[in-house]
Design a protein around this motif. Sequence first.
Motif, short mmCIF file in Angstrom:
data_model
loop_
_atom_site.label_atom_id
_atom_site.label_comp_id
_atom_site.label_asym_id
_atom_site.label_seq_id
_atom_site.Cartn_x
_atom_site.Cartn_y
_atom_site.Cartn_z
N LEU A 39 0.73 -1.41 0.05
CA LEU A 39 0.10 -0.11 0.04
C LEU A 39 0.85 1.22 0.05
O LEU A 39 0.39 2.11 -0.92
CB LEU A 39 -0.99 0.03 1.22
N LEU A 40 1.90 1.30 0.73
CA LEU A 40 2.90 2.34 0.81
C LEU A 40 3.70 2.53 -0.49
O LEU A 40 3.61 3.58 -1.11
CB LEU A 40 4.02 2.14 1.82
N LEU A 41 3.79 1.39 -1.33
CA LEU A 41 4.41 1.57 -2.55
C LEU A 41 3.59 2.15 -3.55
O LEU A 41 3.87 3.16 -4.58
CB LEU A 41 5.08 0.03 -2.81
N LEU A 42 2.11 1.48 -3.45
CA LEU A 42 1.36 2.09 -4.37
C LEU A 42 1.07 3.76 -4.19
O LEU A 42 1.03 4.45 -5.01
CB LEU A 42 -0.08 1.45 -4.18
N ALA A 58 0.80 13.15 10.62
CA ALA A 58 1.90 13.93 10.85
C ALA A 58 3.03 14.29 9.72
O ALA A 58 3.50 15.17 9.68
CB ALA A 58 2.83 13.16 12.11
N VAL A 59 2.79 13.14 9.17
CA VAL A 59 3.84 13.29 7.70
C VAL A 59 3.30 14.39 6.83
O VAL A 59 3.88 15.01 6.22
CB VAL A 59 3.95 11.87 6.92
N THR A 60 1.95 14.36 6.82
CA THR A 60 1.15 15.29 5.79
C THR A 60 1.52 16.83 6.42
O THR A 60 2.07 17.63 5.50
CB THR A 60 -0.15 15.12 6.11
N VAL A 61 1.55 17.11 7.78
CA VAL A 61 2.03 18.41 8.39
C VAL A 61 3.28 18.49 8.12
O VAL A 61 3.86 19.72 7.76
CB VAL A 61 1.38 18.41 9.63
N LEU A 62 4.31 17.59 8.34
CA LEU A 62 5.63 17.95 8.05
C LEU A 62 5.98 18.11 6.51
O LEU A 62 6.82 19.07 6.02
CB LEU A 62 6.50 16.72 8.49
N LEU A 122 6.19 17.88 -2.87
CA LEU A 122 4.80 17.46 -3.33
C LEU A 122 4.73 16.10 -3.22
O LEU A 122 3.60 15.36 -3.12
CB LEU A 122 4.94 18.25 -4.68
N ARG A 123 5.59 15.36 -3.59
CA ARG A 123 5.53 13.87 -3.66
C ARG A 123 5.29 13.07 -2.26
O ARG A 123 4.30 12.40 -2.18
CB ARG A 123 6.65 13.08 -4.26
N LEU A 124 5.95 13.81 -1.39
CA LEU A 124 5.69 13.23 0.10
C LEU A 124 4.18 13.75 0.46
O LEU A 124 3.47 13.02 1.09
CB LEU A 124 6.72 13.77 1.19
N LEU A 125 3.81 14.75 0.11
CA LEU A 125 2.62 15.36 0.63
C LEU A 125 1.41 14.45 -0.05
O LEU A 125 0.37 14.13 0.58
CB LEU A 125 2.25 16.99 0.18
N SER A 158 1.28 11.04 1.57
CA SER A 158 0.51 10.84 2.73
C SER A 158 -0.64 11.09 2.72
O SER A 158 -1.27 10.23 3.55
CB SER A 158 1.28 11.80 3.67
N VAL A 159 -1.12 11.83 2.05
CA VAL A 159 -2.53 12.18 1.87
C VAL A 159 -3.38 10.75 1.34
O VAL A 159 -4.58 10.49 1.67
CB VAL A 159 -2.96 13.36 0.76
N LEU A 160 -2.86 10.20 0.06
CA LEU A 160 -3.50 9.46 -0.58
C LEU A 160 -3.31 7.85 0.69
O LEU A 160 -4.29 7.14 0.85
CB LEU A 160 -2.55 8.64 -1.55
N LEU A 161 -2.17 7.92 1.30
CA LEU A 161 -2.09 6.74 2.20
C LEU A 161 -2.87 7.12 3.55
O LEU A 161 -3.59 5.92 3.91
CB LEU A 161 -0.77 6.64 2.74
#
Length: 161
Positions: free
Chosen positions: A34-37, A108-112, A76-79, A82-85
């Motif tokens: 799921l994380l890779l997707l 937390a990752v979304t905020v960071l 942007l990729r990280l944002l 995290s939103v999709l996850l």
Amino acid sequence: MWPSTWLDTTLPPILLNVGPLGLKYWQWIAAPLLLLLCRSLGGLFARGTSRVVKRLLRASPEALVLGLTERTRRPLRLLWTSVLLDGLVSVAGFQPSAELWLDRATQAVTVLSFCWLTVTTIDVLRLGLAATSWAEEHPSLRALIPLGARVAAITGSGTPN
């Protein structure tokens, strides 16, 4: 949440057994997938977002647009990841305790990542503003650009450069 009857009839019985931390074995297998997707989709969404930004900033200097799209690619990729996850964790059927932990971690990752994106954007704008003819004509005001960027970074994300 996925219907448990579908999982019970489709998956091998060993994957339905409870493993470490109270998660079923299929959940331990599904979590990294799921994380890779989400990371792959996050990269696609980040490229799409960059294209939209390029179109919105057509009239801006090319160096500013390129700097903005290049430097904000990773945040942007990280944002987006995290939103999709965060959205997919709620439908994946994890145990409530694991879902709560994953939900908090993705938030937390979304905020960071949003803070990282904000600071990066402010830094690109600071460099772009310092390179303008206006800044060359007003050297005393040009000295205030770094101060303004720090104030914007602190108030916009809570952290300075």
